[in-house]
Design a protein around this motif. Structure first.
Motif, PDB file in Angstrom:
ATOM      1  N   THR A 149       0.836  -1.198   0.000  1.00 25.64           N
ATOM      2  CA  THR A 149       0.000   0.000   0.000  1.00 25.64           C
ATOM      3  C   THR A 149       0.874   1.252   0.000  1.00 25.64           C
ATOM      4  OG1 THR A 149      -1.737  -1.190   1.197  1.00 25.64           O
ATOM      5  CG2 THR A 149      -1.854   1.216   1.211  1.00 25.64           C
ATOM      6  N   GLU A 150       1.972   1.234   0.758  1.00 26.37           N
ATOM      7  CA  GLU A 150       2.872   2.390   0.798  1.00 26.37           C
ATOM      8  C   GLU A 150       3.464   2.663  -0.578  1.00 26.37           C
ATOM      9  OE1 GLU A 150       6.529   4.016   3.558  1.00 26.37           O
ATOM     10  OE2 GLU A 150       4.768   3.035   4.393  1.00 26.37           O
ATOM     11  N   ALA A 151       3.862   1.615  -1.292  1.00 27.00           N
ATOM     12  CA  ALA A 151       4.404   1.804  -2.635  1.00 27.00           C
ATOM     13  C   ALA A 151       3.344   2.345  -3.592  1.00 27.00           C
ATOM     14  CB  ALA A 151       4.957   0.476  -3.151  1.00 27.00           C
ATOM     15  N   MET A 152       2.148   1.771  -3.556  1.00 29.68           N
ATOM     16  CA  MET A 152       1.082   2.217  -4.461  1.00 29.68           C
ATOM     17  C   MET A 152       0.659   3.645  -4.162  1.00 29.68           C
ATOM     18  SD  MET A 152      -1.270  -1.256  -4.741  1.00 29.68           S
ATOM     19  CE  MET A 152      -2.075  -0.841  -6.301  1.00 29.68           C
ATOM     20  N   SER A 153       0.758   4.059  -2.898  1.00 26.49           N
ATOM     21  CA  SER A 153       0.343   5.425  -2.540  1.00 26.49           C
ATOM     22  C   SER A 153       1.258   6.473  -3.153  1.00 26.49           C
ATOM     23  CB  SER A 153       0.303   5.586  -1.018  1.00 26.49           C
ATOM     24  OG  SER A 153       1.608   5.621  -0.465  1.00 26.49           O
ATOM     25  N   GLN A 154       2.454   6.101  -3.570  1.00 30.23           N
ATOM     26  CA  GLN A 154       3.333   7.050  -4.241  1.00 30.23           C
ATOM     27  C   GLN A 154       2.768   7.469  -5.591  1.00 30.23           C
ATOM     28  OE1 GLN A 154       7.436   5.847  -4.299  1.00 30.23           O
ATOM     29  NE2 GLN A 154       7.451   5.250  -2.148  1.00 30.23           N
ATOM     30  N   VAL A 155       1.904   6.631  -6.155  1.00 33.31           N
ATOM     31  CA  VAL A 155       1.232   6.940  -7.417  1.00 33.31           C
ATOM     32  C   VAL A 155      -0.194   7.433  -7.175  1.00 33.31           C
ATOM     33  CG1 VAL A 155       0.416   5.995  -9.616  1.00 33.31           C
ATOM     34  CG2 VAL A 155       2.615   5.233  -8.654  1.00 33.31           C
ATOM     35  N   LEU A 156      -0.908   6.766  -6.285  1.00 37.68           N
ATOM     36  CA  LEU A 156      -2.344   6.997  -6.118  1.00 37.68           C
ATOM     37  C   LEU A 156      -2.689   7.898  -4.942  1.00 37.68           C
ATOM     38  CD1 LEU A 156      -3.505   3.323  -6.760  1.00 37.68           C
ATOM     39  CD2 LEU A 156      -3.707   5.256  -8.343  1.00 37.68           C
ATOM     40  N   GLY A 157      -1.722   8.236  -4.099  1.00 38.75           N
ATOM     41  CA  GLY A 157      -2.010   9.065  -2.941  1.00 38.75           C
ATOM     42  C   GLY A 157      -3.001   8.397  -2.017  1.00 38.75           C
ATOM     43  N   ASP A 158      -3.989   9.156  -1.567  1.00 39.60           N
ATOM     44  CA  ASP A 158      -4.970   8.629  -0.617  1.00 39.60           C
ATOM     45  C   ASP A 158      -6.043   7.778  -1.280  1.00 39.60           C
ATOM     46  OD1 ASP A 158      -3.703   9.852   1.520  1.00 39.60           O
ATOM     47  OD2 ASP A 158      -4.848  11.713   1.295  1.00 39.60           O
ATOM     48  N   ARG A 159      -5.975   7.612  -2.615  1.00 41.69           N
ATOM     49  CA  ARG A 159      -6.985   6.800  -3.295  1.00 41.69           C
ATOM     50  C   ARG A 159      -6.667   5.310  -3.258  1.00 41.69           C
ATOM     51  NH1 ARG A 159     -10.752  10.172  -5.312  1.00 41.69           N
ATOM     52  NH2 ARG A 159     -11.984   8.447  -6.131  1.00 41.69           N
ATOM     53  N   VAL A 160      -5.602   4.933  -2.589  1.00 46.09           N
ATOM     54  CA  VAL A 160      -5.356   3.521  -2.298  1.00 46.09           C
ATOM     55  C   VAL A 160      -5.430   3.344  -0.784  1.00 46.09           C
ATOM     56  CG1 VAL A 160      -2.824   3.807  -2.280  1.00 46.09           C
ATOM     57  CG2 VAL A 160      -3.826   1.529  -2.589  1.00 46.09           C
ATOM     58  N   ILE A 161      -6.158   2.328  -0.377  1.00 43.11           N
ATOM     59  CA  ILE A 161      -6.363   2.013   1.044  1.00 43.11           C
ATOM     60  C   ILE A 161      -6.103   0.528   1.219  1.00 43.11           C
ATOM     61  CG2 ILE A 161      -8.036   1.951   2.941  1.00 43.11           C
ATOM     62  CD1 ILE A 161      -9.565   4.215   1.430  1.00 43.11           C
ATOM     63  N   GLU A 404      10.265  -1.680   6.009  1.00 41.58           N
ATOM     64  CA  GLU A 404       9.289  -1.542   4.923  1.00 41.58           C
ATOM     65  C   GLU A 404       9.727  -0.491   3.912  1.00 41.58           C
ATOM     66  OE1 GLU A 404       5.157  -2.854   7.217  1.00 41.58           O
ATOM     67  OE2 GLU A 404       5.432  -0.775   6.590  1.00 41.58           O
ATOM     68  N   ARG A 405      10.190   0.636   4.394  1.00 43.56           N
ATOM     69  CA  ARG A 405      10.572   1.712   3.477  1.00 43.56           C
ATOM     70  C   ARG A 405      11.838   1.353   2.697  1.00 43.56           C
ATOM     71  NH1 ARG A 405       7.343   6.354   4.666  1.00 43.56           N
ATOM     72  NH2 ARG A 405       8.821   7.947   4.008  1.00 43.56           N
ATOM     73  N   ALA A 406      12.744   0.632   3.320  1.00 46.75           N
ATOM     74  CA  ALA A 406      13.930   0.175   2.597  1.00 46.75           C
ATOM     75  C   ALA A 406      13.547  -0.845   1.520  1.00 46.75           C
ATOM     76  CB  ALA A 406      14.942  -0.430   3.562  1.00 46.75           C
ATOM     77  N   THR A 407      12.560  -1.682   1.811  1.00 48.96           N
ATOM     78  CA  THR A 407      12.090  -2.654   0.818  1.00 48.96           C
ATOM     79  C   THR A 407      11.476  -1.949  -0.378  1.00 48.96           C
ATOM     80  OG1 THR A 407      11.621  -4.224   2.613  1.00 48.96           O
ATOM     81  CG2 THR A 407      10.654  -4.696   0.466  1.00 48.96           C
ATOM     82  N   VAL A 408      10.661  -0.927  -0.132  1.00 44.02           N
ATOM     83  CA  VAL A 408      10.073  -0.153  -1.234  1.00 44.02           C
ATOM     84  C   VAL A 408      11.183   0.500  -2.052  1.00 44.02           C
ATOM     85  CG1 VAL A 408       8.603   1.807  -1.811  1.00 44.02           C
ATOM     86  CG2 VAL A 408       7.899   0.215  -0.003  1.00 44.02           C
ATOM     87  N   GLU A 409      12.158   1.095  -1.385  1.00 41.56           N
ATOM     88  CA  GLU A 409      13.275   1.738  -2.088  1.00 41.56           C
ATOM     89  C   GLU A 409      14.034   0.728  -2.951  1.00 41.56           C
ATOM     90  OE1 GLU A 409      17.557   3.850  -0.957  1.00 41.56           O
ATOM     91  OE2 GLU A 409      15.996   3.656   0.578  1.00 41.56           O
ATOM     92  N   ALA A 410      14.299  -0.441  -2.389  1.00 40.83           N
ATOM     93  CA  ALA A 410      15.029  -1.466  -3.130  1.00 40.83           C
ATOM     94  C   ALA A 410      14.255  -1.923  -4.357  1.00 40.83           C
ATOM     95  CB  ALA A 410      15.313  -2.660  -2.217  1.00 40.83           C
ATOM     96  N   ALA A 411      12.949  -2.103  -4.211  1.00 38.07           N
ATOM     97  CA  ALA A 411      12.133  -2.556  -5.332  1.00 38.07           C
ATOM     98  C   ALA A 411      12.004  -1.483  -6.404  1.00 38.07           C
ATOM     99  CB  ALA A 411      10.748  -2.958  -4.827  1.00 38.07           C
ATOM    100  N   LEU A 412      11.893  -0.229  -5.978  1.00 37.48           N
ATOM    101  CA  LEU A 412      11.744   0.869  -6.937  1.00 37.48           C
ATOM    102  C   LEU A 412      13.004   1.082  -7.764  1.00 37.48           C
ATOM    103  CD1 LEU A 412       9.853   3.640  -4.908  1.00 37.48           C
ATOM    104  CD2 LEU A 412       9.085   2.552  -7.004  1.00 37.48           C
ATOM    105  N   PHE A 413      14.151   1.054  -7.105  1.00 32.93           N
ATOM    106  CA  PHE A 413      15.402   1.456  -7.752  1.00 32.93           C
ATOM    107  C   PHE A 413      16.362   0.291  -7.978  1.00 32.93           C
ATOM    108  CE2 PHE A 413      13.874   5.152  -5.258  1.00 32.93           C
ATOM    109  CZ  PHE A 413      13.595   5.998  -6.324  1.00 32.93           C
ATOM    110  N   LYS A 414      15.886  -0.942  -7.729  1.00 32.70           N
ATOM    111  CA  LYS A 414      16.738  -2.129  -7.878  1.00 32.70           C
ATOM    112  C   LYS A 414      18.059  -1.926  -7.132  1.00 32.70           C
ATOM    113  CE  LYS A 414      14.671  -3.215 -12.363  1.00 32.70           C
ATOM    114  NZ  LYS A 414      13.633  -4.032 -11.737  1.00 32.70           N
ATOM    115  N   ASP A 415      17.921  -1.485  -5.898  1.00 34.21           N
ATOM    116  CA  ASP A 415      19.045  -1.092  -5.063  1.00 34.21           C
ATOM    117  C   ASP A 415      19.380  -2.237  -4.109  1.00 34.21           C
ATOM    118  OD1 ASP A 415      20.707  -0.023  -3.056  1.00 34.21           O
ATOM    119  OD2 ASP A 415      19.831   1.967  -3.238  1.00 34.21           O
ATOM    120  N   ARG A 416      20.497  -2.933  -4.371  1.00 34.13           N
ATOM    121  CA  ARG A 416      20.857  -4.065  -3.520  1.00 34.13           C
ATOM    122  C   ARG A 416      21.156  -3.614  -2.100  1.00 34.13           C
ATOM    123  NH1 ARG A 416      24.949  -6.588  -1.157  1.00 34.13           N
ATOM    124  NH2 ARG A 416      24.864  -8.881  -0.978  1.00 34.13           N
ATOM    125  N   GLY A 417      21.776  -2.433  -1.946  1.00 32.42           N
ATOM    126  CA  GLY A 417      22.081  -1.943  -0.607  1.00 32.42           C
ATOM    127  C   GLY A 417      20.833  -1.744   0.224  1.00 32.42           C
TER     128      GLY A 417
END
Length: 446
Positions: A149-161, A404-417
């Motif tokens: 949900t946190e990842a999708m909210s970067q696109v949809l804002g409050d329209r994803v619950i 959770e936020r590190a996981t979103v970052e890794a998935a978004l940017f293919k960031d192994r670190g």
């Protein structure tokens, strides 16, 4: 209004459809299913056809050919996908277990691996929904629900619950154990509750009915605690120490050694059980010979699935069977339907949901997804203020939110670190070296 279900071949889709058929409000005029597996969605469509038989006004069901067709014109989108299927879940469980740490679908290293695989697909769905159905509300069922949900909210804002049935199930079971009618919880003039945390990591800290606080009396009553799932999982002594009722998934954190011991040498993980059970269901359903037989097979399989839920945690806490009240839970279908009606009816209904934090937990970022009590209107879900968190609650929330936020970052940017940070910082992973080996093996086996 059109309701689109992504992951339309999912095993629990008939529960949603049954709730729609029983809904006196009848807000949905058409259900559109989309799934990447044509065989599964065909079987589930047959189960829905059986549910609709004899109904005076069945809701029409259509299977879309592609994602864009499914999304276009939708008023609500229920996203319940499983990227990688049950085979992916098995890897998420087995790889961490081989390193001596917990493998679980949404918790620990397994949850991180599942999130890394799922978030890119969920983001694509969010982007297509924003383009083709910008006024639609996206209700996310997909696990790990908080980080997806946190990842999708970067696109949809409050329209994803995001929704989960664990918190509302806990509140209902606690109310019943305290001697209150769970139906009274729907009346905000009579009942109130304070629940806050992250998805699969939260606490019920207050439960009132007609101005009386019920939680202290419940916590003091061992017999009452022994009458419902969370009371048996955690035990009266620990619950009184906490002064709150934890979400069932916190058993993995509070009793990590016992749970790990119960699952470490298991012959069959939960993913392996579901892979065999659901694979067998879809094979038998294809040859079952008509909607009646397919529906009966689905009902038997569903009950077995519910009875075996969190079996390893129950084994670690004494080895007991779930009873009818435990099986009742909260119901994804009922939570989703209540949320949909609250938005359409601008009702101000209170529900426990996964939404952007705002100022509810001041120590977290405003855009961080939290799971808490919300007031729902035509404008969406607004998190309500809550009492300050205790240091132990806040500390665990902060650490898991960082994961959770590190996981979103890794998935978004293919960031192994970032992926390594997500795994190594999780409270259930005890070594950066272990985290690195899990990440390397997961990449090889993907």
């Amino acid at each position: 209004m059109r309701l689109t279900i992504l992951g339309g071949g999912g095993f629990r889709v008939p529960l949603v459809y049954r709730a729609l058929l029983d809904d006196p409000g009848r807000a949905v005029s058409e259900v559109v299913l989309h799934d990447t597996d044509p065989r599964r969605v065909a079987v589930i469509a047959e189960v829905l056809a059986r549910l609709a038989q004899g109904h005076p006004a069945p809701v029409p069901v259509r299977v879309a050919d592609g994602l864009d067709e499914a999304l276009e014109g939708a008023g609500f989108v229920f996203s319940a996908i499983r990227v990688g299927g049950t085979a992916g879940r098995i890897r998420d469980e087995r790889i961490p277990l081989s390193e001596g740490v917990l493998g679980q679908e949404t918790v620990g290293a397994g949850g991180v691996l599942y999130g890394l695989r799922t978030i890119p697909v969920a983001l694509h769905i969010a982007e297509r929904a924003a383009a083709l159905a910008p006024e639609a509300w996206v209700i996310n069922f997909t696990n790990p629900a908080g980080m997806v949900t946190e990842a999708m909210s970067q696109v949809l804002g409050d329209r994803v619950i995001g929704i989960c049935d664990s918190p509302v199930g806990l509140v209902r079971r606690a109310a019943r154990a305290a001697g209150a009618d769970p139906a009274a919880l729907a009346d905000p003039d009579r009942a109130g509750y304070d629940y806050v945390g992250l998805n699969h990591l939260g606490w019920l800290r207050s439960l009132t009915l007609d101005g009386t606080e019920l939680l202290p009396g419940l916590l003091a009553d061992d017999a009452a605690l022994g009458s419902f799932e969370e009371g048996r999982l955690f035990g009266g002594d620990w619950l009184r120490t906490l002064g709150a009722l934890p979400n069932e998934y916190l058993h993995y954190y509070y009793f990590r050694r016992e749970t790990l011991d119960s699952v470490r040498d298991t012959r069959e993980t939960r993913g392996e059980f579901l892979d065999q059970q659901q694979g067998g269901f879809f094979e038998r359903a294809a040859a079952a010979g008509g909607p009646d037989a397919v529906y009966a097979l689905w009902e038997r399989t569903r009950l077995e699935r519910e009875e075996t839920y969190m079996a390893h945690s129950r084994e670690a806490s004494g080895g007991w069977q779930r009873d009818s009240h435990d099986l009742e839970g909260g119901g994804y279908d009922r939570v989703a339907l209540a949320l949909m009606h609250a938005i359409l009816g601008n009702s101000g209904t209170r529900l426990i949901l996964n939404v952007r934090n705002g100022t509810t937990v001041p120590q977290l970022a405003p855009d961080a997804i939290v799971e808490t009590v919300c007031e729902v209107s035509a404008h969406g879900a607004r998190p309500l203020p809550c009492a300050p968190l205790r240091e132990d609650q806040l500390g665990l929330m902060l650490q898991v939110k960082a994961v959770e936020r590190a996981t979103v970052e890794a998935a978004l940017f293919k960031d192994r670190g970032a992926a390594l940070r997500a795994l190594a910082l999780h409270p259930l992973v005890d070594s950066p070296a272990v985290a690195a080996r899990i990440l390397e093996r997961a990449a090889k086996e993907a």
